[in-house]
Motif scaffolding. Structure first.
Motif, mmCIF file in Angstrom:
data_model
loop_
_atom_site.group_PDB
_atom_site.id
_atom_site.type_symbol
_atom_site.label_atom_id
_atom_site.label_comp_id
_atom_site.label_asym_id
_atom_site.label_seq_id
_atom_site.Cartn_x
_atom_site.Cartn_y
_atom_site.Cartn_z
ATOM 1 N N PHE A 52 0.455 -1.139 0.114
ATOM 2 C CA PHE A 52 -0.005 0.128 -0.307
ATOM 3 C C PHE A 52 0.521 1.657 0.369
ATOM 4 O O PHE A 52 0.367 2.032 -0.325
ATOM 5 C CB PHE A 52 -0.909 -0.245 1.081
ATOM 6 N N THR A 53 2.023 0.821 0.396
ATOM 7 C CA THR A 53 2.988 2.637 -0.115
ATOM 8 C C THR A 53 4.188 2.555 -0.912
ATOM 9 O O THR A 53 4.928 2.852 -1.380
ATOM 10 C CB THR A 53 4.029 2.729 1.035
ATOM 11 N N MET A 103 -1.273 10.063 4.021
ATOM 12 C CA MET A 103 -3.214 10.080 3.671
ATOM 13 C C MET A 103 -3.355 10.966 2.910
ATOM 14 O O MET A 103 -4.164 11.075 1.950
ATOM 15 C CB MET A 103 -4.292 10.609 5.069
ATOM 16 N N GLY A 110 -2.936 9.520 -0.658
ATOM 17 C CA GLY A 110 -3.921 9.099 -0.577
ATOM 18 C C GLY A 110 -3.857 7.501 0.317
ATOM 19 O O GLY A 110 -4.275 6.814 -0.639
ATOM 20 N N VAL A 111 -3.124 7.505 1.290
ATOM 21 C CA VAL A 111 -3.371 6.219 2.126
ATOM 22 C C VAL A 111 -3.946 5.669 2.431
ATOM 23 O O VAL A 111 -4.430 7.394 3.578
ATOM 24 C CB VAL A 111 -1.733 6.116 2.136
ATOM 25 N N ASN A 112 -4.952 5.538 2.923
ATOM 26 C CA ASN A 112 -5.846 5.140 4.179
ATOM 27 C C ASN A 112 -5.285 5.052 5.060
ATOM 28 O O ASN A 112 -4.172 4.752 5.295
ATOM 29 C CB ASN A 112 -7.057 3.685 3.931
ATOM 30 N N VAL A 113 -6.342 6.018 6.073
ATOM 31 C CA VAL A 113 -5.893 5.839 7.964
ATOM 32 C C VAL A 113 -5.377 4.528 8.360
ATOM 33 O O VAL A 113 -4.330 4.327 9.032
ATOM 34 C CB VAL A 113 -6.992 6.381 8.291
ATOM 35 N N THR A 114 -5.690 3.669 7.861
ATOM 36 C CA THR A 114 -5.433 2.111 8.403
ATOM 37 C C THR A 114 -4.065 1.756 7.667
ATOM 38 O O THR A 114 -3.291 1.734 8.624
ATOM 39 C CB THR A 114 -6.566 0.991 7.639
ATOM 40 N N ASP A 115 -3.974 2.130 6.617
ATOM 41 C CA ASP A 115 -2.756 1.737 6.047
ATOM 42 C C ASP A 115 -1.687 2.362 6.432
ATOM 43 O O ASP A 115 -0.599 1.969 6.687
ATOM 44 C CB ASP A 115 -3.018 1.597 4.742
#
Length: 328
Positions: free
Chosen positions: A245-246, A285, A288-293
């Motif tokens: 995710f990153t 965030m 564009g990375v969601n808060v959980t990831d």
């Protein structure tokens, strides 16, 4: 009794502050999911590669420190300087900022280097590092101006109310960093007030501060400075490739987050725990990375990098008496 209470507060308050911020950031977090990512979703090849840069950042710092000591007619072993840096970083995990003092004490013990003079060189190093990170910050802002403009439009320049300001995560990042700076300045003022009572000690510190003028190989000093900060950056950047995710984030995004994280750790908590997580999650965030990831990334990376610091500190403590045995 008063002195004991003061020392206790100096030890406990940073831990409490870091713990509070961590609790606030991760209060609704699913730690089981983070555990699954750690076990099954982490590319350990990239993680180990990133840790190499974490080691070399400290090694280069030790070598650069020795350069600033040479004009003072102090010639400690390179290995002692590096191991002292290892120990100082680990010590700061327990008591923030204590590492600066501990590394000077180590050289005083093993290499007979004046504690006051070496402390002066540490001040010089910090001034150089401050100028370096300000330069990096300026370049980053110029290169990523659209990102910062977008951010300011969203959370800074068009805030309709004070309540909206308080709901902005960036307000708290700046707020906590500001508190950290105030605390550091207050501690510095008290320290200087104490040192002023002992004129000879102050003169020794000043001699250490001015040691930069006598550094014999300025190009090498500049190289070490660039290498230190490049290693810090790559120590962080290559962790992006550890997670799916990153992995898509580019080097400029990493630079923005690196700068934000660097300023966040001004807040005196163990290894920046809490403020660093807060800054990295907020900036991630924005990309564009969601808060959980983002939370998983910050948690895993910080824990592993902190473990490295502790491990190097233990190595330094073991290595110092062994490498100096022949001197006894």
């Amino acid at each position: 009794m008063k002195k004991l209470l003061k020392k206790t507060l100096e030890l406990v308050l940073p831990i409490v502050l870091g713990g509070f911020i961590l609790y606030w950031v991760y209060r609704d977090f699913d730690f089981a999911e983070a555990g699954d990512v750690l076990l099954y979703g982490t590319n350990w090849g990239w993680m180990l590669f990133s840790l190499v840069f974490g080691v070399f950042a400290q090694v280069f710092r030790g070598w650069r420190w020795r350069q600033t000591l040479e004009p003072l007619d102090a010639f400690p072993k390179k290995s002692d300087c590096v191991n002292a840096i290892f120990v100082s970083y680990a010590a700061s995990l327990i008591v923030p900022r204590i590492g600066e003092v501990s590394r000077c004490g180590i050289l005083a013990k093993y290499d007979n280097v004046s504690f006051a003079k070496s402390l002066g060189t540490v001040v010089t190093e910090r001034l150089v590092d401050t100028l370096t990170i300000l330069l990096i910050t300026g370049i980053t802002v110029l290169l990523q101006m659209p990102v910062f403009i977008t951010f300011l439009h969203q959370t800074g320049t068009k805030i309709p109310s004070f309540l909206h300001l308080l709901s902005s995560v960036w307000f708290y990042i700046v707020f906590f960093c500001f508190i950290g700076v105030i605390i550091l300045l207050y501690a510095l003022r008290k320290t200087l007030f104490f040192y002023e009572r002992v004129k000879g000690f102050v003169l020794n510190i000043w001699e250490g501060v001015m040691s930069l003028k006598g550094v014999r190989n300025i190009p090498l000093f500049i190289f070490y400075t660039i290498a230190i900060w490049a290693c810090y950056f790559f120590h962080f950047y290559f962790t992006f490739y550890c997670f799916a995710f990153t992995a898509h984030l580019d080097i400029m995004a990493a630079l923005v987050m690196f700068v934000a994280g660097t300023f966040a750790v001004i807040v005196p908590t163990p290894n920046g725990a809490g403020p660093w997580h807060f800054a990295i999650i907020s900036m991630m965030m924005l990309y564009g990375v969601n808060v959980t990831d983002a939370g998983i990334f910050a948690l895993i990376v910080h824990v592993i990098q902190t473990f490295l610091v502790a491990l190097l500190g233990i190595y330094g403590l073991v290595a110092l008496p062994l490498t100096n045995r022949q001197r006894k």
